[in-house]
Design a protein around this motif. Structure first.
Motif, PDB file in Angstrom:
ATOM      1  N   PHE A 133       0.822  -1.207   0.000  1.00 51.21           N
ATOM      2  CA  PHE A 133       0.000   0.000   0.000  1.00 51.21           C
ATOM      3  C   PHE A 133       0.859   1.261   0.000  1.00 51.21           C
ATOM      4  CE2 PHE A 133      -3.190  -3.076   1.575  1.00 51.21           C
ATOM      5  CZ  PHE A 133      -4.183  -2.814   0.647  1.00 51.21           C
ATOM      6  N   GLY A 134       2.091   1.170   0.531  1.00 55.04           N
ATOM      7  CA  GLY A 134       2.992   2.309   0.442  1.00 55.04           C
ATOM      8  C   GLY A 134       3.331   2.640  -0.999  1.00 55.04           C
ATOM      9  N   GLU A 135       3.531   1.609  -1.820  1.00 54.26           N
ATOM     10  CA  GLU A 135       3.814   1.835  -3.238  1.00 54.26           C
ATOM     11  C   GLU A 135       2.597   2.439  -3.941  1.00 54.26           C
ATOM     12  OE1 GLU A 135       5.083  -1.956  -4.625  1.00 54.26           O
ATOM     13  OE2 GLU A 135       7.088  -1.786  -3.743  1.00 54.26           O
ATOM     14  N   LEU A 136       1.407   2.001  -3.560  1.00 49.49           N
ATOM     15  CA  LEU A 136       0.199   2.605  -4.132  1.00 49.49           C
ATOM     16  C   LEU A 136       0.076   4.064  -3.727  1.00 49.49           C
ATOM     17  CD1 LEU A 136      -2.533  -0.188  -3.678  1.00 49.49           C
ATOM     18  CD2 LEU A 136      -1.334   0.459  -5.780  1.00 49.49           C
ATOM     19  N   ALA A 137       0.457   4.371  -2.478  1.00 52.36           N
ATOM     20  CA  ALA A 137       0.409   5.755  -2.017  1.00 52.36           C
ATOM     21  C   ALA A 137       1.407   6.621  -2.778  1.00 52.36           C
ATOM     22  CB  ALA A 137       0.699   5.808  -0.512  1.00 52.36           C
ATOM     23  N   GLU A 138       2.586   6.078  -3.043  1.00 51.37           N
ATOM     24  CA  GLU A 138       3.587   6.811  -3.826  1.00 51.37           C
ATOM     25  C   GLU A 138       3.065   7.181  -5.207  1.00 51.37           C
ATOM     26  OE1 GLU A 138       7.366   4.668  -4.006  1.00 51.37           O
ATOM     27  OE2 GLU A 138       8.226   6.579  -3.397  1.00 51.37           O
ATOM     28  N   PHE A 189      -4.267   7.794   3.437  1.00 54.63           N
ATOM     29  CA  PHE A 189      -4.685   7.274   4.743  1.00 54.63           C
ATOM     30  C   PHE A 189      -5.438   8.377   5.465  1.00 54.63           C
ATOM     31  CE2 PHE A 189      -2.411   3.354   4.510  1.00 54.63           C
ATOM     32  CZ  PHE A 189      -1.350   3.623   3.658  1.00 54.63           C
ATOM     33  N   HIS A 190      -6.623   8.063   5.930  1.00 53.24           N
ATOM     34  CA  HIS A 190      -7.488   9.081   6.498  1.00 53.24           C
ATOM     35  C   HIS A 190      -7.073   9.439   7.923  1.00 53.24           C
ATOM     36  CE1 HIS A 190     -11.091  11.450   6.991  1.00 53.24           C
ATOM     37  NE2 HIS A 190     -11.373  10.811   8.114  1.00 53.24           N
ATOM     38  N   ALA A 191      -7.133  10.735   8.232  1.00 54.96           N
ATOM     39  CA  ALA A 191      -6.964  11.289   9.579  1.00 54.96           C
ATOM     40  C   ALA A 191      -5.496  11.442   9.956  1.00 54.96           C
ATOM     41  CB  ALA A 191      -7.680  10.451  10.629  1.00 54.96           C
ATOM     42  N   ALA A 192      -5.238  12.452  10.803  1.00 52.07           N
ATOM     43  CA  ALA A 192      -3.868  12.758  11.200  1.00 52.07           C
ATOM     44  C   ALA A 192      -3.236  11.633  11.975  1.00 52.07           C
ATOM     45  CB  ALA A 192      -3.856  14.036  12.031  1.00 52.07           C
ATOM     46  N   LEU A 237       1.886   5.446   9.891  1.00 51.22           N
ATOM     47  CA  LEU A 237       2.035   4.852   8.574  1.00 51.22           C
ATOM     48  C   LEU A 237       3.095   5.533   7.721  1.00 51.22           C
ATOM     49  CD1 LEU A 237      -1.752   4.327   7.933  1.00 51.22           C
ATOM     50  CD2 LEU A 237      -0.080   2.594   8.543  1.00 51.22           C
ATOM     51  N   CYS A 238       3.901   6.343   8.320  1.00 49.29           N
ATOM     52  CA  CYS A 238       5.043   6.904   7.597  1.00 49.29           C
ATOM     53  C   CYS A 238       6.169   5.882   7.675  1.00 49.29           C
ATOM     54  CB  CYS A 238       5.474   8.225   8.233  1.00 49.29           C
ATOM     55  SG  CYS A 238       6.777   9.063   7.321  1.00 49.29           S
ATOM     56  N   ILE A 263       8.411   7.643   2.779  1.00 45.06           N
ATOM     57  CA  ILE A 263       7.214   8.272   2.223  1.00 45.06           C
ATOM     58  C   ILE A 263       6.274   8.618   3.348  1.00 45.06           C
ATOM     59  CG2 ILE A 263       7.378   6.922   0.093  1.00 45.06           C
ATOM     60  CD1 ILE A 263       4.855   5.413   1.125  1.00 45.06           C
ATOM     61  N   ASP A 264       5.479   9.643   3.111  1.00 49.05           N
ATOM     62  CA  ASP A 264       4.422  10.000   4.042  1.00 49.05           C
ATOM     63  C   ASP A 264       3.128   9.564   3.389  1.00 49.05           C
ATOM     64  OD1 ASP A 264       2.568  11.103   5.655  1.00 49.05           O
ATOM     65  OD2 ASP A 264       3.424  13.121   5.715  1.00 49.05           O
ATOM     66  N   ALA A 265       2.625   8.397   3.780  1.00 48.52           N
ATOM     67  CA  ALA A 265       1.481   7.794   3.083  1.00 48.52           C
ATOM     68  C   ALA A 265       0.201   8.560   3.263  1.00 48.52           C
ATOM     69  CB  ALA A 265       1.305   6.349   3.580  1.00 48.52           C
ATOM     70  N   SER A 266       0.118   9.385   4.325  1.00 47.04           N
ATOM     71  CA  SER A 266      -1.121  10.135   4.527  1.00 47.04           C
ATOM     72  C   SER A 266      -1.222  11.337   3.606  1.00 47.04           C
ATOM     73  CB  SER A 266      -1.243  10.587   5.979  1.00 47.04           C
ATOM     74  OG  SER A 266      -0.165  11.453   6.311  1.00 47.04           O
ATOM     75  N   HIS A 267      -0.092  11.736   3.003  1.00 51.93           N
ATOM     76  CA  HIS A 267      -0.095  12.868   2.080  1.00 51.93           C
ATOM     77  C   HIS A 267       0.739  12.491   0.843  1.00 51.93           C
ATOM     78  CE1 HIS A 267      -2.039  15.586   4.898  1.00 51.93           C
ATOM     79  NE2 HIS A 267      -1.245  15.078   5.822  1.00 51.93           N
ATOM     80  N   PRO A 268       0.214  11.641  -0.037  1.00 53.16           N
ATOM     81  CA  PRO A 268       0.973  11.212  -1.206  1.00 53.16           C
ATOM     82  C   PRO A 268       1.378  12.388  -2.073  1.00 53.16           C
ATOM     83  CG  PRO A 268      -0.998   9.889  -0.906  1.00 53.16           C
ATOM     84  CD  PRO A 268      -1.108  11.024   0.043  1.00 53.16           C
ATOM     85  N   ARG A 269       2.515  12.258  -2.716  1.00 55.76           N
ATOM     86  CA  ARG A 269       3.019  13.321  -3.581  1.00 55.76           C
ATOM     87  C   ARG A 269       2.243  13.373  -4.877  1.00 55.76           C
ATOM     88  NH1 ARG A 269       7.745  10.875  -2.190  1.00 55.76           N
ATOM     89  NH2 ARG A 269       8.064  10.104  -4.292  1.00 55.76           N
ATOM     90  N   ARG A 270       2.114  14.536  -5.431  1.00 55.28           N
ATOM     91  CA  ARG A 270       1.506  14.738  -6.744  1.00 55.28           C
ATOM     92  C   ARG A 270       2.584  14.747  -7.803  1.00 55.28           C
ATOM     93  NH1 ARG A 270      -3.227  13.215  -8.030  1.00 55.28           N
ATOM     94  NH2 ARG A 270      -4.648  13.522  -6.332  1.00 55.28           N
TER      95      ARG A 270
END
Length: 293
Positions: free
Chosen positions: A257-262, A268-271, A277-278, A286-293
């Motif tokens: 799921f980290g690769e999917l977030a990348e 990932f919902h909520a602070a 999950l970082c 990666i910071d999975a709660s705020h994926p890069r654009r």
């Protein structure tokens, strides 16, 4: 004194009635002798068959707007010998619905595809199942492209959520092979239609309009289906263990799921999810709660 119409006038009147009244044409095909006395002298069975084909062609032409939405279905139907047979069966329903005027394209798609599904269910042509799968495929792309966001319940804290719209479809036809041949206009039913269990994932990013699709394996489909806005990584691990798949550990899920977030597929919902999950994935933080654009 009787006013006798000429033979050409009778022919034109008969053909015109056949084209606007499919039930009359069906009666003529089933029992030509049962019509008025002039008809059997002017038309034989082959003539009536040609009129029926012409009627089917007219109904097909009236759906040119739908062709832009279902281009591969429109190519496959004649290739498997079902085009005119389908439009003949559809003519009566279509003309009745259209009696009050032209239909919007979206309504045409709805009416035509509902009838096509019923036709394929009853059809004995060996390619019917493949046409039905292709119809589902193209309708899914059109619906996801033209529709707005699907309302979702408020996600749970720490839950994995899609950053867009994801749908899975399961087929018994090798659609990748069939679609490639249809798009290249080289489609040969004998070579390009093959039975194969295949799962396709359809994806539209939350800020995009393009719908992409790609094939996934059984395990990936299972994991994708668990992204429901309620399940956390730990919850998915528990679900897998309950299915006897406890060899897939939390570390494996964090990497998957980290690769999917990348790639901006999920977040990932909520602070609260941020610190939990970082993770390091493939040597990169990666910071999975705020994926890069």
């Amino acid at each position: 004194m009787l006013n006798m119409t000429s033979a050409p006038d009778r022919v034109q009147a008969f053909v015109a009635r056949c084209l606007v009244d499919p039930s009359f044409l069906s009666t003529a095909l089933d029992d030509p002798a049962g019509l008025d006395h002039a008809t059997p002298r002017l038309f034989d069975e082959s003539d009536l068959g040609r009129i029926a084909l012409f009627q089917a062609f007219i109904v097909k032409v009236k759906h040119n707007g739908v062709r832009n939405i279902l281009p591969l279905v429109f190519r496959m139907l004649p290739a498997v010998g079902q085009e005119l047979a389908f439009y003949r069966s559809y003519a009566a329903s279509y003309l009745a619905i259209r009696a009050d005027g032209p239909l919007p394209v979206a309504r045409q798609v709805q009416v035509m595809t509902e009838h096509l599904r019923r036709y394929l269910e009853q059809c004995t042509n060996p390619a019917s199942a493949a046409v039905a799968d292709l119809l589902t495929h193209e309708l899914t792309i059109w619906r996801m492209h033209s529709g707005g966001p699907v309302p979702q319940p408020e996600p749970a804290d720490g839950a994995i959520v899609w950053r867009g719209r994801m749908e899975l479809k399961f087929y018994d036809t090798d659609l990748s092979r069939a679609c490639a041949a249809l798009m290249a206009k080289t489609f040969d039913p004998g070579q390009d239609l093959a039975e194969r269990e295949q799962t396709l994932a359809y994806w539209r990013p939350e800020h995009g309009e393009t719908v992409e699709f790609f094939e996934i394996d059984e395990l990936t489909a299972m994991l994708f289906s668990m992204v429901d806005g309620r399940s956390t990584l730990e919850g998915i691990a528990e679900q897998l263990a309950g299915r006897g798949l406890d060899q897939i550990g939390l570390g494996d899920l964090k990497q998957f799921f980290g690769e999917l977030a990348e790639r901006d597929f999920i977040g990932f919902h909520a602070a609260a999810a941020k610190s939990a999950l970082c993770e390091f994935v493939n040597g990169k933080r990666i910071d999975a709660s705020h994926p890069r654009r």
